[in-house]
Design a protein around this motif. Structure first.
Motif, short mmCIF file in Angstrom:
data_model
loop_
_atom_site.label_atom_id
_atom_site.label_comp_id
_atom_site.label_asym_id
_atom_site.label_seq_id
_atom_site.Cartn_x
_atom_site.Cartn_y
_atom_site.Cartn_z
N GLU A 11 0.96 -0.57 -0.01
CA GLU A 11 0.18 0.23 -0.11
C GLU A 11 0.27 1.16 0.20
O GLU A 11 0.41 2.22 -0.65
CB GLU A 11 -0.92 -0.02 1.23
CG GLU A 11 -1.82 -1.16 0.93
CD GLU A 11 -2.75 -0.85 2.45
OE1 GLU A 11 -2.09 -0.42 3.31
OE2 GLU A 11 -3.96 -2.09 2.49
N ASP A 14 1.86 1.55 -3.27
CA ASP A 14 1.01 2.25 -4.30
C ASP A 14 0.80 3.94 -4.28
O ASP A 14 0.41 3.94 -5.20
CB ASP A 14 0.09 0.72 -4.26
CG ASP A 14 0.26 0.14 -4.69
OD1 ASP A 14 1.54 0.01 -5.44
OD2 ASP A 14 -0.45 -1.31 -4.88
N PRO A 20 1.42 6.39 -11.20
CA PRO A 20 0.92 4.65 -11.32
C PRO A 20 2.30 4.21 -11.74
O PRO A 20 3.55 3.56 -10.83
CB PRO A 20 0.17 4.34 -12.02
CG PRO A 20 -1.60 5.01 -11.77
CD PRO A 20 -0.54 6.24 -11.53
N GLN A 23 6.07 4.85 -9.37
CA GLN A 23 5.86 4.34 -7.87
C GLN A 23 6.62 3.18 -7.54
O GLN A 23 6.79 2.64 -8.95
CB GLN A 23 4.33 3.69 -7.42
CG GLN A 23 3.31 4.01 -7.48
CD GLN A 23 1.88 3.97 -7.68
OE1 GLN A 23 2.02 2.81 -8.23
NE2 GLN A 23 1.41 4.87 -7.49
N HIS A 26 7.00 -3.31 -5.97
CA HIS A 26 7.05 -3.53 -4.33
C HIS A 26 8.52 -4.27 -3.88
O HIS A 26 8.33 -4.80 -2.49
CB HIS A 26 6.57 -4.55 -4.18
CG HIS A 26 4.84 -3.78 -4.61
ND1 HIS A 26 3.42 -4.62 -5.09
CD2 HIS A 26 4.41 -2.78 -4.42
CE1 HIS A 26 2.81 -3.83 -5.96
NE2 HIS A 26 3.21 -3.12 -5.15
N ASN A 37 6.35 -6.06 -8.95
CA ASN A 37 5.56 -5.82 -7.91
C ASN A 37 4.66 -6.97 -7.87
O ASN A 37 4.83 -8.62 -8.55
CB ASN A 37 4.15 -5.22 -8.26
CG ASN A 37 4.87 -3.62 -9.22
OD1 ASN A 37 5.52 -3.35 -7.47
ND2 ASN A 37 4.90 -2.42 -10.11
#
Length: 69
Positions: A11, A14, A20, A23, A26, A37
């Motif tokens: 989160e 993101d 987007p 970003q 992950h 991600n």
């Protein structure tokens, strides 16, 4: 608890930037020189602890076993 930490991390990544495409990924591994991600995160309780499965958008998958002590 570990799944909650991973979900909070996802989160945060993101929401880091408005666009987007800007970003951060992950998962970043300097050792494997990869960035990805998390597409899917699931956990299963068993008698020894918890099994966490991660599926990344680069089609790799990982299973992590967290044993209760």
């Amino acid at each position: 608890m570990i799944c909650e930490l991973i979900e909070t991390h996802i989160e945060g990544c993101d929401r880091a930037l408005e666009r987007p495409d800007d970003q951060p990924p992950h998962v970043v591994s300097e050792v494997h020189k990869t960035q990805a991600n998390i597409d899917s995160l699931s956990s299963t309780d068993n008698e020894d602890g918890v099994e966490i499965t991660l599926i990344l958008d680069d089609h790799s998958a990982f299973r992590v076993m967290v044993e209760a002590l």
